[in-house]
Design a protein around this motif. Structure first.
Motif, PDB file in Angstrom:
ATOM      1  N   THR A 250      -2.251  -5.022  -0.237  1.00  0.00           N
ATOM      2  CA  THR A 250      -0.763  -4.585   0.053  1.00  0.00           C
ATOM      3  C   THR A 250       0.189  -5.252  -0.877  1.00  0.00           C
ATOM      4  OG1 THR A 250      -1.561  -3.901   2.260  1.00  0.00           O
ATOM      5  CG2 THR A 250       0.895  -3.912   1.740  1.00  0.00           C
ATOM      6  N   ARG A 251       0.915  -4.542  -1.681  1.00  0.00           N
ATOM      7  CA  ARG A 251       1.993  -5.290  -2.589  1.00  0.00           C
ATOM      8  C   ARG A 251       3.272  -4.494  -2.548  1.00  0.00           C
ATOM      9  NH1 ARG A 251      -0.365  -4.220  -8.845  1.00  0.00           N
ATOM     10  NH2 ARG A 251       0.456  -2.275  -9.061  1.00  0.00           N
ATOM     11  N   ALA A 257       5.044  -4.861   5.929  1.00  0.00           N
ATOM     12  CA  ALA A 257       3.465  -4.445   5.574  1.00  0.00           C
ATOM     13  C   ALA A 257       2.880  -3.661   6.874  1.00  0.00           C
ATOM     14  CB  ALA A 257       2.625  -5.630   5.181  1.00  0.00           C
ATOM     15  N   ASN A 271      -7.231 -10.063   4.502  1.00  0.00           N
ATOM     16  CA  ASN A 271      -6.295  -8.946   3.341  1.00  0.00           C
ATOM     17  C   ASN A 271      -5.479  -9.665   2.527  1.00  0.00           C
ATOM     18  OD1 ASN A 271      -6.998  -6.200   4.818  1.00  0.00           O
ATOM     19  ND2 ASN A 271      -6.203  -7.356   6.504  1.00  0.00           N
ATOM     20  N   TYR A 273      -1.888  -9.869   1.097  1.00  0.00           N
ATOM     21  CA  TYR A 273      -0.245  -9.376   1.237  1.00  0.00           C
ATOM     22  C   TYR A 273       0.585  -9.973   0.124  1.00  0.00           C
ATOM     23  CZ  TYR A 273      -2.055  -7.723   5.702  1.00  0.00           C
ATOM     24  OH  TYR A 273      -2.632  -6.968   6.643  1.00  0.00           O
ATOM     25  N   VAL A 282       5.857  -9.609   6.386  1.00  0.00           N
ATOM     26  CA  VAL A 282       4.408  -9.012   6.385  1.00  0.00           C
ATOM     27  C   VAL A 282       4.451  -8.095   7.753  1.00  0.00           C
ATOM     28  CG1 VAL A 282       2.033  -9.214   6.337  1.00  0.00           C
ATOM     29  CG2 VAL A 282       3.427 -10.559   5.039  1.00  0.00           C
ATOM     30  N   ASP A 306      -6.361 -14.212   5.992  1.00  0.00           N
ATOM     31  CA  ASP A 306      -5.303 -13.313   5.059  1.00  0.00           C
ATOM     32  C   ASP A 306      -4.763 -14.234   3.976  1.00  0.00           C
ATOM     33  OD1 ASP A 306      -5.803 -10.701   6.373  1.00  0.00           O
ATOM     34  OD2 ASP A 306      -4.195 -11.353   7.861  1.00  0.00           O
ATOM     35  N   PHE A 308      -1.289 -14.839   1.845  1.00  0.00           N
ATOM     36  CA  PHE A 308       0.050 -14.438   1.915  1.00  0.00           C
ATOM     37  C   PHE A 308       0.835 -14.985   0.284  1.00  0.00           C
ATOM     38  CE2 PHE A 308      -0.013 -12.722   5.871  1.00  0.00           C
ATOM     39  CZ  PHE A 308      -0.941 -13.463   6.756  1.00  0.00           C
TER      40      PHE A 308
END
Length: 361
Positions: A250-251, A257, A271, A273, A282, A306, A308
């Protein structure tokens, strides 16, 4: 862009399993050779119907039109002989393939009945004007199509409601609709969304309708290896249900998010981010009051492994222990550590792919 090849990881449940295999069995990342990340569904394109029952996660039992005849779409018209609409409203199982590429202009929602596979492999088919509607249907697979430009009130690219079950959305490119790109609401459950690309949109994915629909407590959704490419919010926004997110990228979101509304449980694993220039938050928590409760509460998010990037701020609370454990529901899933290599392969392999249609053996 060439077709994306993949290889599926496996794990052993035997007493002599190695520590790595034990980790993989429970969905934890395991190291792989320098060749790069292992993607799921290595065998799904070997034969036409190998997709049936092959999904990972909550939608793993979806068989689509496995036991039905082949239906060949030969017309790009909205309705009539040889059209996608004619196939989707036919009762009974069908495995739907396309003999033509091009754009289908939908004048109304395209309602899909139970036990259908819409299989876009081998062609490039784009739906515009409206979207797909899955109402009270079961065992539907939608693979390798594009949906964009859905116009009108409450028009989503793919709308799953009410009470639809065993759904798998795979390798679809979704963009620019007046409402959502995927909405999963009104008691729909056991759904997997994988390897999809979401772009040019605001309210991307809503799971759980609103605080009055307490029946959405049954919702269970898996979202993995998807690319949320600059979409503004809702990756997803969840109410009441359970969502397992892994190996998504996800960007450059515009608000947040992922969001946990009333009683939501989000398990976010490995994930990526990557924040844009302005918005860094996020995870967002949205307190709401369920119609059958007195308290105003938000949901819970647990983040494991995740990444970040670019100053992304998780903003996690202390509710992680309240979130379900995916391994309580399914034994295995293909998951890699969040890494630059994973980011690259998700960008390449998410969304419509120029893969040939496999033989129907």
């Amino acid at each position: 862009m060439g077709a994306c090849s993949s290889s599926r990881s496996s794990s052993s449940a035997s007493a002599s399993a190695s520590a790595m295999d034990a980790m993989a069995l429970h969905g934890h990342p395991r190291p792989h050779p320098a060749a790069g990340p292992i993607m799921p569904y290595a065998d799904a394109d070997r034969t036409l119907r190998a997709l049936a029952g092959a999904a990972e996660g909550f939608g793993r039992h979806a068989i689509g039109g496995l036991h039905g005849p082949l239906y060949r779409v030969t017309s790009l018209e909205d309705d009539g002989h040889g059209t996608l609409r004619q196939a989707c409203r036919t009762q009974g199982p069908l495995w739907i393939v396309f003999e033509v590429s091009g754009t289908i202009h939908l004048h109304t929602y395209l309602r899909v009945s139970s036990h259908k596979t819409i299989d876009g492999r081998g062609q490039r088919v784009r739906l515009v004007g409206k979207g797909l509607q899955l109402r009270e249907c079961h065992h539907v697979i939608v693979c390798n199509i594009e949906v964009e430009g859905g116009r009108g009130h409450d028009v989503d690219a793919i709308q799953i409601k009410p009470a639809s079950t065993n759904i798998w959305i795979d390798r679809c490119s979704l963009a620019d609709c007046d409402d959502g790109l995927i909405d999963i609401t009104r008691g729909s459950t056991d759904i997997t969304v994988s390897r999809c690309r979401f772009s040019r949109h605001d309210k991307t994915m809503l799971v759980g309708a609103d605080p009055t629909h307490t029946g959405d407590r049954c919702i269970r959704v898996t979202i993995h290896h998807c690319f949320f490419d600059g979409t503004r919010q809702r990756h997803p926004r969840l109410r009441f249900g359970k969502a397992h997110l892994y190996n998504n990228y996800t960007r450059d979101w515009g608000i947040y998010a992922a969001c946990a509304g009333v009683e939501a449980q989000i398990a976010s694993q490995c994930n990526i981010y990557e924040a844009g220039r302005d918005k860094k938050t996020v995870f967002k928590y949205m307190p709401e009051k369920a119609a059958d409760r007195d308290d105003v509460v938000a949901g819970w998010i647990r983040s494991e492994g995740d990444a970040f990037l670019n100053g992304a701020r998780p903003c996690l609370d202390d509710g992680g222990p309240a979130v379900f454990r995916p391994e309580e529901y399914y034994e295995r899933w293909t998951m890699e550590p969040a890494s630059p290599a994973l980011k690259e392969v998700v960008q390449l392999c998410a969304g419509w792919q120029p893969v040939p249609r496999p033989p129907d053996n």
